[in-house]
Every structure is written in structure tokens, then in C-alpha cells.
Design an enzyme around this catalytic site. Structure first.
Site, PDB file in Angstrom:
ATOM      1  N   ASP A 188       0.816  -1.218   0.000  1.00  0.00           N
ATOM      2  CA  ASP A 188       0.000   0.000   0.000  1.00  0.00           C
ATOM      3  C   ASP A 188       0.849   1.268   0.000  1.00  0.00           C
ATOM      4  O   ASP A 188       0.688   2.137  -0.857  1.00  0.00           O
ATOM      5  CB  ASP A 188      -0.929   0.042   1.224  1.00  0.00           C
ATOM      6  CG  ASP A 188      -2.113  -0.913   1.085  1.00  0.00           C
ATOM      7  OD1 ASP A 188      -2.456  -1.268  -0.066  1.00  0.00           O
ATOM      8  OD2 ASP A 188      -2.690  -1.284   2.117  1.00  0.00           O
TER       9      ASP A 188
ATOM     10  N   ARG B 245      -1.038   5.023  16.627  1.00  0.00           N
ATOM     11  CA  ARG B 245      -1.383   5.980  15.561  1.00  0.00           C
ATOM     12  C   ARG B 245      -1.183   7.446  15.922  1.00  0.00           C
ATOM     13  O   ARG B 245      -0.626   8.195  15.123  1.00  0.00           O
ATOM     14  CB  ARG B 245      -2.819   5.728  15.061  1.00  0.00           C
ATOM     15  CG  ARG B 245      -3.053   4.318  14.534  1.00  0.00           C
ATOM     16  CD  ARG B 245      -1.994   3.893  13.568  1.00  0.00           C
ATOM     17  NE  ARG B 245      -2.231   2.535  13.064  1.00  0.00           N
ATOM     18  CZ  ARG B 245      -1.366   1.886  12.308  1.00  0.00           C
ATOM     19  NH1 ARG B 245      -0.212   2.443  11.975  1.00  0.00           N
ATOM     20  NH2 ARG B 245      -1.639   0.670  11.883  1.00  0.00           N
TER      21      ARG B 245
ATOM     22  N   ASP C 289      -7.809   3.436  11.550  1.00  0.00           N
ATOM     23  CA  ASP C 289      -6.517   4.105  11.582  1.00  0.00           C
ATOM     24  C   ASP C 289      -6.526   5.457  10.864  1.00  0.00           C
ATOM     25  O   ASP C 289      -5.900   6.408  11.310  1.00  0.00           O
ATOM     26  CB  ASP C 289      -5.434   3.179  11.019  1.00  0.00           C
ATOM     27  CG  ASP C 289      -5.155   2.023  11.968  1.00  0.00           C
ATOM     28  OD1 ASP C 289      -5.321   2.223  13.193  1.00  0.00           O
ATOM     29  OD2 ASP C 289      -4.786   0.932  11.506  1.00  0.00           O
TER      30      ASP C 289
ATOM     31  N   SER D 255      -4.288  -9.814   7.377  1.00  0.00           N
ATOM     32  CA  SER D 255      -3.535  -8.584   7.593  1.00  0.00           C
ATOM     33  C   SER D 255      -3.067  -8.501   9.043  1.00  0.00           C
ATOM     34  O   SER D 255      -3.835  -8.760   9.968  1.00  0.00           O
ATOM     35  CB  SER D 255      -4.438  -7.404   7.238  1.00  0.00           C
ATOM     36  OG  SER D 255      -4.065  -6.271   7.971  1.00  0.00           O
TER      37      SER D 255
HETATM   38  N1  ARG Z   1      -8.941  -3.242  14.511  1.00  0.00           N
HETATM   39  C1  ARG Z   1      -7.776  -2.728  15.157  1.00  0.00           C
HETATM   40  C2  ARG Z   1      -7.925  -1.272  15.463  1.00  0.00           C
HETATM   41  O1  ARG Z   1      -8.734  -0.632  14.887  1.00  0.00           O
HETATM   42  C3  ARG Z   1      -6.501  -3.020  14.415  1.00  0.00           C
HETATM   43  C4  ARG Z   1      -6.371  -2.445  13.042  1.00  0.00           C
HETATM   44  C5  ARG Z   1      -5.200  -2.973  12.259  1.00  0.00           C
HETATM   45  N2  ARG Z   1      -5.328  -4.399  12.102  1.00  0.00           N
HETATM   46  C6  ARG Z   1      -4.679  -5.167  11.239  1.00  0.00           C
HETATM   47  N3  ARG Z   1      -4.927  -6.436  11.293  1.00  0.00           N
HETATM   48  N4  ARG Z   1      -3.867  -4.710  10.347  1.00  0.00           N
HETATM   49  O2  ARG Z   1      -7.222  -0.753  16.302  1.00  0.00           O
END
Ligand code: ARG
Length: 391
Positions: free
Chosen positions: A15, A94, A123, A175
Site C-alpha cells: 500500500d 497511531r 486508523d 492482515s
Molecule cells: N482493529 C484494530 C484497530 O482498529 C486493528 C487495526 C489494524 N489491524 C490489522 N490487522 N492490520 O485498532
């Protein structure tokens, strides 16, 4: 005319690699920023890839210490766990990344920042809101919300056409996001709610079937809510988390499976692995139960839920979150002591707790001979306490 500069949060994956090229196509000079929060991380590789992909420069920072001290620690003290199952590992990273995007943009005199978050996730909310709060004049570009690729395959074609160096390893069927506080695993096979998560979704934590038949014991000591010692040895917080991750993972601790309420309204399914985080939350709560009075504990629990929502929804730098930090900080004044825990077959159990500030009085609690509780007070207390409910 000089090119417009953009600072891109860059991981080196498909990405963000496509983001570099896409931003260049739009006429930007792209400066990358990569943070190490505890994932597999090779600065040399990142630098090589970023420059090869067309970035003019890359900032690489090891932020594990800052992440632990300024983000994980306040969250641990607050007791925040989203939907009782997610210790907020990804969510906590983040605002830190966004803060650095803002700092670097100032340093570089750039008026744009960018990230590779998708249009459906949390995110993007966290990074955008942090940038909006810290530097309202910066403009945010999120290529994944704008470009026309609707599948990873389309992105791969684009990367090939543009000669973007992408890793040739076979795409994982899910992921993963990883840092020292935990691992998030989603998508692919996990989208089928009817199926048990397959073995390859276990990243760090041992499956119970494979855990040792002998328990391990750990002793954690806190000073004003801060974990300072492990098994009697003074230890830096990052190392302490890493140690607990390792030993907890061995015993199958800290894996949760959550149907999650995303900020954008979608329900999604995610697996989390965070052995160290769960052990520390458990341990701290044991000390709190010993040293805080019931009203303080009760209010803290309510505040923890709010705190978790604020972190999850990207409001790390909000006034309310800062206020809750102040409240928690004040309570933590008493929260010192040590806990001994037993780790076995996916369970954490408490063996012993000690605190110099303990409110436990054996002379009052005992059913033995040395009981000093004044029994004659009980009836009067109950009559008055029950008065409003008596018909
Ligand atoms: N759902 C989680 C959050 O919003 C993690 C997001 C990233 N997850 C991932 N498998 N890449 O904090």
C-alpha cells in the site's frame, strides 16, 4: 517552480509503496517517515526500498521507548481495554505516528501529510484527527480513499507496471499489525465467522494444545502504577513488556477474538495477541483492589471504559483524555506494591499480593478468633441502609 512536499507514513508494504508512486504522479516530492514501535523492522531495507520507489528522503525513528512511556503506560494505568477484549495496541501507535508526521512536516516546511490507511478502518480516523488537532492547517492526503484500485491484485499490477519494488513473498491470507503492546490479525480466513481460526493465525501466542504442562510464576512490582521490577529485578518498561510477552505467549496467554465496533460503524472480526499487556493489566488491578477504596475503584472502572473509547476513536489528544489522565495519575499515588502470578494453560491467576498501602485488615475480615469487627453495629447499619427500600 519547486515541487510541493508531502510527508508520508511509510511501512514499505504494498500500500505505502504504491502511495509513494501515486503521490509522485500527482506532482509531489515524497518524504517518507517510518517508525519502529516493535515490529519486524530493518532500517537499511526500508531506506533502500523507499529511495528506490522514488522518495526523495526517509526519516526512520526507533520510537519504542516513547511509545511505551507516553502512550502504553497512561493507557495501562487507566485500565482501558476496548470491548473488554482489545488492549488498543494498534490504536495507541497511531497518534504517535501522526505526531511525528506533523513534526517532520514543520521541519521540512511541507504543507501535506499522507498515509496508507484504508477508507473503512479506524486508523485513518486516528491519524487524521491527530493531525487536525495538532496542526489544523496541514492538508491530509489518503491515496487509498482516492485511487481507483478496488483489489490488491490491481495494486500489484500497478506496482509491476511502475517498477515499484514489492516483496515477492507470497501474500499472507490476512492482515497483521504488530508492535510491543500487541498484535492485530484480521481479514482473509478470519472473515468467516463460522470457522475456528486456523493454526497459522497464531503469530506469537502458543496454542493451548502446545503449552507446557508446568506453570511459570512471575512477580511484578509497581511504584505509583508504574511496573518497575520483574521477579525482583529493576527493569526498563520496554524490556519488561517484551519479557512478559515471551513468557505469556509460551503459556498461551492473551489471545482474544473480537467482533469489534469500528468507529466508521462497521462490525469486523479481529484476533488480538497481547500476552504482556494482559498480564500487566491483571497485575495492576490486583494492587488497585488492595489499595483503593470502593468508590475510587468504581469510578475508575467507568472512566476506563470512556478512556478506551477515546483511544479507539482517535481522540488521544482531546481535552477529556487529558483530564482522565490527570484523574488516573492522582489515584495512582497509592498504587504501589507487588503481585505474584501463576501462568498456566492460557490462564493468569494470582498467587499473592502485597502493598504498603493495603486497605485489607485481617482483623476485620477474619472468621477466626482474633476478629475485631463490632458485630453490634451491623443491624443498625442495615436498618438505615435499607430504609429507602422498605415498603
Ligand atoms: N482493529 C484494530 C484497530 O482498529 C486493528 C487495526 C489494524 N489491524 C490489522 N490487522 N492490520 O485498532
Amino acid at each position: 517552480m519547486r515541487k510541493k512536499k508531502v510527508i508520508l507514513a511509510y511501512s514499505g508494504g504494498l500500500d505505502t509503496s504504491c502511495c509513494v508512486q501515486w503521490l509522485k504522479d500527482k506532482g509531489f516530492e515524497v518524504i517518507c517517515f517510518s517508525a519502529n514501535l516493535g515490529s519486524e523492522f530493518s532500517p537499511q531495507d526500508l531506506k533502500k526500498r523507499a529511495l528506490k520507489t522514488g522518495a526523495s528522503k526517509i526519516y526512520i525513528k526507533d520510537l519504542r521507548k516513547e511509545f511505551a512511556q507516553e502512550y502504553i503506560l497512561p493507557c495501562l494505568k487507566s485500565g482501558a481495554v476496548y470491548q473488554n477484549k482489545y488492549v488498543l495496541s494498534t490504536a495507541l501507535g497511531r497518534p504517535l505516528i501522526a505526531k511525528y508526521l506533523v513534526d517532520i512536516a514543520k521541519k521540512e516546511n511541507a504543507s501535506f501529510v499522507s498515509h496508507g490507511c484504508s477508507a473503512k478502518g479506524n486508523d485513518q480516523v486516528r491519524i487524521d484527527l491527530t493531525v487536525m488537532m495538532l496542526a489544523p492547517r496541514l492538508k491530509i492526503i489518503a491515496p487509498l480513499r482516492e485511487w481507483g484500485f478496488t483489489s490488491r491484485q490491481m495494486e500489484i499490477e500497478y506496482a509491476k507496471k511502475k517498477k515499484i519494488p514489492i516483496k515477492t513473498t507470497k501474500e499472507k491470507p490476512y492482515s497483521i499489525d504488530k508492535n510491543i503492546w500487541g498484535i492485530s490479525v484480521e481479514a482473509g480466513v478470519l472473515e468467516d465467522l463460522a470457522k475456528e481460526p486456523p493454526e497459522h493465525t497464531y503469530i506469537l501466542v502458543n496454542r493451548i494444545e502446545n503449552t507446557p504442562d508446568k506453570p511459570d510464576y512471575v512477580e511484578i512490582e509497581f511504584a505509583k502504577g508504574v511496573p518497575v521490577k520483574l521477579n525482583g529485578r529493576k527493569m526498563d518498561f520496554v524490556l519488561l513488556i517484551e519479557r512478559l510477552n515471551k513468557i505469556g505467549a509460551k503459556h498461551g496467554i492473551g489471545r482474544t477474538d473480537l467482533i469489534e465496533n469500528r468507529t466508521v460503524g462497521i462490525k469486523s472480526r479481529e484476533i488480538y495477541e497481547a500476552p504482556g499487556a494482559w498480564i500487566l493489566h491483571f497485575a495492576l488491578q490486583e494492587i488497585e483492589n488492595l489499595v483503593l477504596d470502593r468508590e475510587a475503584l468504581d469510578f475508575k472502572r467507568t472512566a476506563a471504559e470512556k478512556y478506551a473509547n477515546l483511544v479507539y476513536q482517535g481522540l488521544w489528544f482531546s481535552a477529556l483524555k487529558k483530564g482522565l489522565d490527570a484523574f488516573v495519575w492522582r489515584l495512582m499515588d497509592r498504587v504501589s506494591g507487588k503481585v505474584r502470578l501463576k501462568l498456566f494453560k492460557g490462564n493468569i491467576s494470582v498467587v499473592s499480593r502485597y502493598s504498603g498501602n493495603s486497605l485489607y485488615k485481617k482483623s476485620l475480615a477474619t472468621y477466626g478468633e482474633k476478629d475485631q469487627f463490632n458485630r453490634s453495629w451491623a443491624e443498625g447499619f442495615i436498618n438505615i441502609w435499607g430504609m429507602p427500600y422498605k415498603r
